[in-house]
Design a protein around this motif. Structure first.
Motif, PDB file in Angstrom:
ATOM      1  N   LYS A 165      -3.268  11.015 -10.331  1.00 52.35           N
ATOM      2  CA  LYS A 165      -1.986  11.192  -9.631  1.00 52.35           C
ATOM      3  C   LYS A 165      -1.931  10.383  -8.330  1.00 52.35           C
ATOM      4  O   LYS A 165      -1.647  10.928  -7.256  1.00 52.35           O
ATOM      5  CB  LYS A 165      -1.731  12.673  -9.352  1.00 52.35           C
ATOM      6  CG  LYS A 165      -1.721  13.518 -10.621  1.00 52.35           C
ATOM      7  CD  LYS A 165      -1.008  14.819 -10.431  1.00 52.35           C
ATOM      8  CE  LYS A 165      -1.048  15.723 -11.654  1.00 52.35           C
ATOM      9  NZ  LYS A 165      -1.067  15.111 -12.975  1.00 52.35           N
ATOM     10  N   ILE A 166      -2.236   9.109  -8.430  1.00 49.21           N
ATOM     11  CA  ILE A 166      -2.192   8.277  -7.226  1.00 49.21           C
ATOM     12  C   ILE A 166      -0.835   7.587  -7.121  1.00 49.21           C
ATOM     13  O   ILE A 166      -0.129   7.434  -8.118  1.00 49.21           O
ATOM     14  CB  ILE A 166      -3.349   7.245  -7.182  1.00 49.21           C
ATOM     15  CG1 ILE A 166      -3.341   6.389  -8.450  1.00 49.21           C
ATOM     16  CG2 ILE A 166      -4.684   7.906  -6.975  1.00 49.21           C
ATOM     17  CD1 ILE A 166      -4.386   5.312  -8.434  1.00 49.21           C
ATOM     18  N   SER A 167      -0.511   7.172  -5.915  1.00 49.35           N
ATOM     19  CA  SER A 167       0.816   6.593  -5.671  1.00 49.35           C
ATOM     20  C   SER A 167       0.911   5.193  -6.283  1.00 49.35           C
ATOM     21  O   SER A 167      -0.106   4.549  -6.565  1.00 49.35           O
ATOM     22  CB  SER A 167       1.062   6.499  -4.171  1.00 49.35           C
ATOM     23  OG  SER A 167       0.155   5.556  -3.623  1.00 49.35           O
ATOM     24  N   ASP A 168       2.172   4.724  -6.419  1.00 50.50           N
ATOM     25  CA  ASP A 168       2.403   3.377  -6.945  1.00 50.50           C
ATOM     26  C   ASP A 168       1.737   2.333  -6.050  1.00 50.50           C
ATOM     27  O   ASP A 168       1.190   1.341  -6.533  1.00 50.50           O
ATOM     28  CB  ASP A 168       3.914   3.088  -7.006  1.00 50.50           C
ATOM     29  CG  ASP A 168       4.536   3.669  -8.260  1.00 50.50           C
ATOM     30  OD1 ASP A 168       3.779   4.070  -9.162  1.00 50.50           O
ATOM     31  OD2 ASP A 168       5.783   3.740  -8.318  1.00 50.50           O
ATOM     32  N   GLU A 169       1.803   2.586  -4.767  1.00 47.53           N
ATOM     33  CA  GLU A 169       1.254   1.621  -3.819  1.00 47.53           C
ATOM     34  C   GLU A 169      -0.260   1.488  -3.989  1.00 47.53           C
ATOM     35  O   GLU A 169      -0.808   0.388  -4.061  1.00 47.53           O
ATOM     36  CB  GLU A 169       1.595   2.092  -2.403  1.00 47.53           C
ATOM     37  CG  GLU A 169       1.464   0.992  -1.377  1.00 47.53           C
ATOM     38  CD  GLU A 169       1.565   1.536   0.042  1.00 47.53           C
ATOM     39  OE1 GLU A 169       2.076   2.651   0.219  1.00 47.53           O
ATOM     40  OE2 GLU A 169       1.111   0.832   0.955  1.00 47.53           O
ATOM     41  N   LYS A 170      -0.932   2.648  -4.110  1.00 51.40           N
ATOM     42  CA  LYS A 170      -2.391   2.635  -4.281  1.00 51.40           C
ATOM     43  C   LYS A 170      -2.765   2.003  -5.620  1.00 51.40           C
ATOM     44  O   LYS A 170      -3.714   1.227  -5.713  1.00 51.40           O
ATOM     45  CB  LYS A 170      -2.943   4.075  -4.223  1.00 51.40           C
ATOM     46  CG  LYS A 170      -3.436   4.467  -2.860  1.00 51.40           C
ATOM     47  CD  LYS A 170      -4.300   5.714  -2.959  1.00 51.40           C
ATOM     48  CE  LYS A 170      -4.825   6.096  -1.592  1.00 51.40           C
ATOM     49  NZ  LYS A 170      -5.282   7.470  -1.560  1.00 51.40           N
ATOM     50  N   GLN A 216      -3.782   6.099 -12.977  1.00 55.65           N
ATOM     51  CA  GLN A 216      -2.699   6.635 -12.131  1.00 55.65           C
ATOM     52  C   GLN A 216      -2.241   8.026 -12.567  1.00 55.65           C
ATOM     53  O   GLN A 216      -2.179   8.938 -11.739  1.00 55.65           O
ATOM     54  CB  GLN A 216      -1.520   5.657 -12.071  1.00 55.65           C
ATOM     55  CG  GLN A 216      -0.510   6.045 -11.004  1.00 55.65           C
ATOM     56  CD  GLN A 216       0.646   5.061 -10.845  1.00 55.65           C
ATOM     57  OE1 GLN A 216       0.808   4.144 -11.646  1.00 55.65           O
ATOM     58  NE2 GLN A 216       1.442   5.248  -9.821  1.00 55.65           N
TER      59      GLN A 216
END
Lengths: 502, 72
Positions: free
Chosen positions: A359-364, A355
């Motif tokens: 830099k991926i979202s919490d949802e992903k 993550q």
């Protein structure tokens, strides 16, 4: 003819029940959220926490290795009971604090807390990666134990490779579906099963050997015929007081990623505290299996592999139902220890490494996390379990060494606001190298555990480098040490105002 | 910034800390040599009996500390 398959059927029945319980545990929950899959929506009560942590601490080692140690060394094996007991103190003290921080700042892993405290995602990612080496090596060891049990119970019809696939396959079904909830419910079942099996099997063996249920005649015979088994340093002469003490201390200060995540799953701080308070009582489970090991001294005077003493006894002379229960109990011990390792690693790799880097979202990240168990199982745990490389023991030592060396970083998190990322990093690096050297090349000098040698070097470096480098921001200090912040900056504000007044 | 350590703030906190230190000592070097003989007590080697005592002593101490409100 049919009777010989009863132990195997009992063992397989255990697996079916575990799948059924684990699969159903996540019903009606959105497992694409890290909070749900990772930490069971912080919903576990004190009883489940007690069995979750208790069963997680009891590995295949308790059913195979510990009787093996009693058989080959004698009372030195009791250090295991003492260190497991003392790990309850660590959980009692740190667990509620870790939970509090997690709830307040939305951490689920140790790496996330390290990132926050030291303002360094790189340090959090590094800690996550390196501690996973030990955690995964442990999962491999437990998977190998599972495959061994399936092999023995099936009279060799299930080869090791198939046993590995079967045990990991079973875990993957409920782990993917229900995450920590599955671990909670299956560990509760496994924990209860192990307790019953250990006492039933232990007492049965004692009855067979002595005609009664008292352990007394067993140990009286040991005292008369092989008294060296009853005192340290034991039959093999390798557990002096220094090694006993330092092995306990290093285990006590080694806070595993899996423990951290399990604490996070509690519904309240009080649940962790209650579970940790009662936790030592679970380890009474070890005692009967140790007595079995002592009986083995007379039943099998020259067993090639000490670790197989309990299973050997079960298969040779126990009623098929008892042998089957031991198979199921040992498999439960192995699986209950390996599944938190796989779960914790997936969660930590996702939250602490992937993550922040991508830099991926919490949802992903939430959606991806549970899929990670498959590459971890398929590309790391399964192949290494099947190959069983000779270097596995070194991987384990390296991994364990690193977990213990993270202790100063935790001191900086809970006790010492002045700790810095540089201090934590260089202390960890130096401690790790020393632990490695004293584990692999010059094992445990002066009978002191390599991990404690590592801390002898790690702690001074941690303190000195921290004092020589910039502390973290006041905001972070306030978040971790709200009770100390006024006092900590008192003098600093005086000195910074002085030049201005001149 | 000062380099102070977090220490217990109340006398109950200090009692908690010392109780834990005493338990750890009871399970390690200063005490274990005193019990390192072949005596059998309640049908078990004395070190095994001591390990069981430590289990209950640890739980008992933690229960007492909970009651006192230590580590709240």
């Amino acid at each position: 003819m049919m009777a010989q398959w009863i132990p195997f059927l009992i063992t397989i029945s255990y697996m079916v029940i575990a799948v059924w319980l684990g699969f159903g545990a996540g019903k009606g929950r959105n497992m694409n959220k890290v909070e749900e899959w990772g930490v069971a929506g912080r919903s576990l009560g004190p009883l489940v926490m007690y069995l979750l942590v208790g069963a997680g601490g009891i590995s295949a080692y308790t059913f195979m290795g510990a009787p093996g140690w009693a058989y080959s060394k004698g009372v030195p094996v009791l250090y295991v009971v003492v260190y497991l007991t003392f790990m309850g103190i660590t959980a009692w003290y740190l667990g509620p604090k870790v939970w509090d921080l997690g709830v307040k700042y939305n951490h689920v892993t140790q790496g996330a807390a390290i990132t926050h405290r030291y303002e360094s995602p790189a340090l959090g990612a590094l800690a996550s990666f390196v501690t996973s080496i030990g955690v995964l090596a442990y999962a491999v060891l437990q998977t190998t134990g599972s495959a061994y049990i399936l092999n023995v119970m099936s009279h060799g019809k299930i080869p090791v490779w198939l046993g590995v696939i079967l045990s990991l396959g079973v875990i993957s079904i409920y782990l993917f579906k229900s995450g920590l909830r599955a671990i909670g419910i299956t560990n509760a079942f496994q924990g209860g099963l192990m307790f019953v099996v250990s006492w039933a099997f232990g007492l049965w063996v004692v009855k067979q050997f002595t005609g009664g249920y008292s352990f007394g005649p067993v140990f009286e015979r040991v005292r008369d015929e092989a008294p060296q088994f009853l005192t340290l340093p034991g039959n093999l002469g390798d557990m002096g007081f220094a090694f006993w003490t330092t092995s306990i201390l290093i285990s006590m200060v080694s806070v595993w990623q899996t423990h951290w995540i399990q604490w996070m799953g509690a519904n309240t701080k009080k649940s962790i505290r209650t579970a940790a308070t009662m936790l030592p009582t679970y380890y009474i489970v070890c005692i009967p299996m140790l007595v079995v090991g002592f009986i083995g001294i007379f039943v099998y005077p020259s067993l090639a592999q000490a670790d197989t003493v309990a299973i050997q006894m079960a298969m040779d002379s126990m009623p098929v139902v008892i042998a089957g229960l031991l198979g199921a109990g040992t498999l439960a011990a192995a699986m209950s220890s390996s599944e938190p390792c796989i779960h914790g690693t997936a969660l930590s790799y996702s939250k602490d490494i992937i993550q922040p880097i991508f830099k991926i979202s919490d949802e992903k990240a939430g959606k991806m996390t549970r899929w990670l168990i498959f590459p971890i199982m398929g590309l790391i745990v399964a192949p290494i379990s099947i190959m069983q490389p000779a270097s596995l023991v070194y991987i384990l030592l390296i991994g364990y060494g690193f977990i213990g060396q993270a202790f100063p970083a935790l001191v900086g998190m809970f006790f010492w606001p002045r700790a810095t990322k540089q201090g934590a990093f260089w202390g960890l690096a130096a401690g790790f190298v020393v632990t490695l050297v004293f584990s692999v090349w010059f094992p445990h000098p002066l009978g002191i555990h390599a991990g404690i040698w590592g801390l002898f070097v790690n702690l001074p470096i941690f303190f000195i480098v921290s004092l020589l480098t910039e502390p973290v921001s006041k905001k972070t200090v306030e978040e971790f040490f709200p009770d100390m912040v006024d006092d900590l900056y008192e003098e600093v504000s005086e000195t910074t105002t002085k030049p201005a007044s001149i | 910034m000062k380099a102070t350590f977090r220490t217990p703030k109340t006398y109950k906190g200090w009692i908690g800390l010392f109780s834990i230190l005493i338990i750890v000592l009871l399970g390690s070097w200063p005490v274990i040599p005193l019990l390192n003989h072949e005596t059998i007590l309640f049908g078990m080697p004395i070190l095994m009996v001591w390990s069981v005592i430590l289990i209950f002593l640890t739980t008992g101490t933690l229960m007492a500390l909970n009651k006192m409100g230590v580590n709240e």
